[in-house]
Write a protein that holds these residues in place. Structure first.
Motif, PDB file in Angstrom:
ATOM      1  N   ALA A  10     -33.104  21.094  15.082  1.00 31.94           N
ATOM      2  CA  ALA A  10     -33.804  21.239  13.806  1.00 31.94           C
ATOM      3  C   ALA A  10     -35.307  21.354  14.031  1.00 31.94           C
ATOM      4  O   ALA A  10     -35.969  22.191  13.403  1.00 31.94           O
ATOM      5  CB  ALA A  10     -33.487  20.048  12.895  1.00 31.94           C
ATOM      6  N   LEU A  11     -35.852  20.555  14.920  1.00 28.79           N
ATOM      7  CA  LEU A  11     -37.283  20.614  15.223  1.00 28.79           C
ATOM      8  C   LEU A  11     -37.658  21.954  15.851  1.00 28.79           C
ATOM      9  O   LEU A  11     -38.653  22.571  15.469  1.00 28.79           O
ATOM     10  CB  LEU A  11     -37.677  19.467  16.167  1.00 28.79           C
ATOM     11  CG  LEU A  11     -39.140  19.413  16.585  1.00 28.79           C
ATOM     12  CD1 LEU A  11     -40.027  19.183  15.371  1.00 28.79           C
ATOM     13  CD2 LEU A  11     -39.346  18.312  17.605  1.00 28.79           C
ATOM     14  N   THR A  12     -36.848  22.420  16.772  1.00 26.98           N
ATOM     15  CA  THR A  12     -37.105  23.707  17.422  1.00 26.98           C
ATOM     16  C   THR A  12     -37.036  24.847  16.416  1.00 26.98           C
ATOM     17  O   THR A  12     -37.906  25.718  16.382  1.00 26.98           O
ATOM     18  CB  THR A  12     -36.087  23.944  18.558  1.00 26.98           C
ATOM     19  OG1 THR A  12     -36.196  22.872  19.497  1.00 26.98           O
ATOM     20  CG2 THR A  12     -36.340  25.268  19.263  1.00 26.98           C
ATOM     21  N   SER A  13     -36.033  24.836  15.571  1.00 24.40           N
ATOM     22  CA  SER A  13     -35.879  25.877  14.551  1.00 24.40           C
ATOM     23  C   SER A  13     -37.058  25.878  13.586  1.00 24.40           C
ATOM     24  O   SER A  13     -37.611  26.940  13.263  1.00 24.40           O
ATOM     25  CB  SER A  13     -34.569  25.653  13.788  1.00 24.40           C
ATOM     26  OG  SER A  13     -34.465  26.535  12.714  1.00 24.40           O
ATOM     27  N   GLY A  14     -37.461  24.714  13.135  1.00 20.07           N
ATOM     28  CA  GLY A  14     -38.595  24.612  12.213  1.00 20.07           C
ATOM     29  C   GLY A  14     -39.890  25.089  12.848  1.00 20.07           C
ATOM     30  O   GLY A  14     -40.689  25.778  12.212  1.00 20.07           O
ATOM     31  N   THR A  15     -40.085  24.762  14.108  1.00 25.24           N
ATOM     32  CA  THR A  15     -41.291  25.191  14.821  1.00 25.24           C
ATOM     33  C   THR A  15     -41.323  26.711  14.971  1.00 25.24           C
ATOM     34  O   THR A  15     -42.366  27.338  14.773  1.00 25.24           O
ATOM     35  CB  THR A  15     -41.365  24.509  16.200  1.00 25.24           C
ATOM     36  OG1 THR A  15     -41.360  23.090  16.013  1.00 25.24           O
ATOM     37  CG2 THR A  15     -42.607  24.922  16.961  1.00 25.24           C
ATOM     38  N   LEU A  16     -40.194  27.305  15.313  1.00 26.83           N
ATOM     39  CA  LEU A  16     -40.119  28.767  15.450  1.00 26.83           C
ATOM     40  C   LEU A  16     -40.369  29.461  14.119  1.00 26.83           C
ATOM     41  O   LEU A  16     -41.097  30.461  14.050  1.00 26.83           O
ATOM     42  CB  LEU A  16     -38.765  29.180  16.020  1.00 26.83           C
ATOM     43  CG  LEU A  16     -38.529  28.812  17.485  1.00 26.83           C
ATOM     44  CD1 LEU A  16     -37.093  29.125  17.884  1.00 26.83           C
ATOM     45  CD2 LEU A  16     -39.519  29.515  18.389  1.00 26.83           C
ATOM     46  N   ARG A  17     -39.800  28.948  13.041  1.00 32.68           N
ATOM     47  CA  ARG A  17     -40.020  29.543  11.712  1.00 32.68           C
ATOM     48  C   ARG A  17     -41.477  29.445  11.304  1.00 32.68           C
ATOM     49  O   ARG A  17     -42.059  30.398  10.765  1.00 32.68           O
ATOM     50  CB  ARG A  17     -39.135  28.865  10.664  1.00 32.68           C
ATOM     51  CG  ARG A  17     -37.713  29.373  10.671  1.00 32.68           C
ATOM     52  CD  ARG A  17     -36.981  28.870   9.447  1.00 32.68           C
ATOM     53  NE  ARG A  17     -37.100  27.424   9.351  1.00 32.68           N
ATOM     54  CZ  ARG A  17     -36.092  26.579   9.336  1.00 32.68           C
ATOM     55  NH1 ARG A  17     -34.871  27.014   9.366  1.00 32.68           N
ATOM     56  NH2 ARG A  17     -36.298  25.287   9.256  1.00 32.68           N
ATOM     57  N   ALA A  18     -42.098  28.302  11.544  1.00 33.35           N
ATOM     58  CA  ALA A  18     -43.516  28.132  11.210  1.00 33.35           C
ATOM     59  C   ALA A  18     -44.378  29.096  12.018  1.00 33.35           C
ATOM     60  O   ALA A  18     -45.314  29.691  11.489  1.00 33.35           O
ATOM     61  CB  ALA A  18     -43.948  26.685  11.461  1.00 33.35           C
TER      62      ALA A  18
END
Length: 104
Positions: A10-18
């Motif tokens: 979830a953290l990795t996905s959120g960072t990539l989207r940001a």
């Protein structure tokens, strides 16, 4: 252990989207507008925001937003800025600067 893996994903996905969002903003933004830059600088001082804040106009379909930890930048949609003076946009700019001051 499964929770840790889920949290990491979830953290990795959120960072990539940001990161993609910020890259899109940068690509679709114009250079600084002197009138808006001056208005932001005056508001920043009045509101007690310590860090310098840049302002850019973007063609992206977004609402006003402030982005950046090291170099905070207010992005305003072109559709909002067109036909409005910096004085008329002052409440929006102040709102974004308050987010910067509070650190949200």
């Amino acid at each position: 252990m499964p929770r840790l893996v889920g949290a990491f994903l979830a953290l990795t996905s959120g960072t990539l989207r940001a990161g993609r969002f910020i890259a899109q903003l940068k690509r679709s933004s114009s250079e600084e507008n002197d009138e808006l830059t001056s208005a932001v600088e005056q508001l920043r001082r009045r509101l007690g925001v310590r860090r310098a804040v840049r302002v850019r106009v973007t063609r992206a379909s977004i609402g006003p937003v402030i982005v950046g930890l090291l170099r905070p930048t207010i992005y305003l949609p072109a559709a909002l800025v067109e036909g409005w003076s910096a004085a008329a946009l002052e409440p929006i700019l102040a709102h974004e600067l308050v987010h910067q001051r509070r650190g949200d």
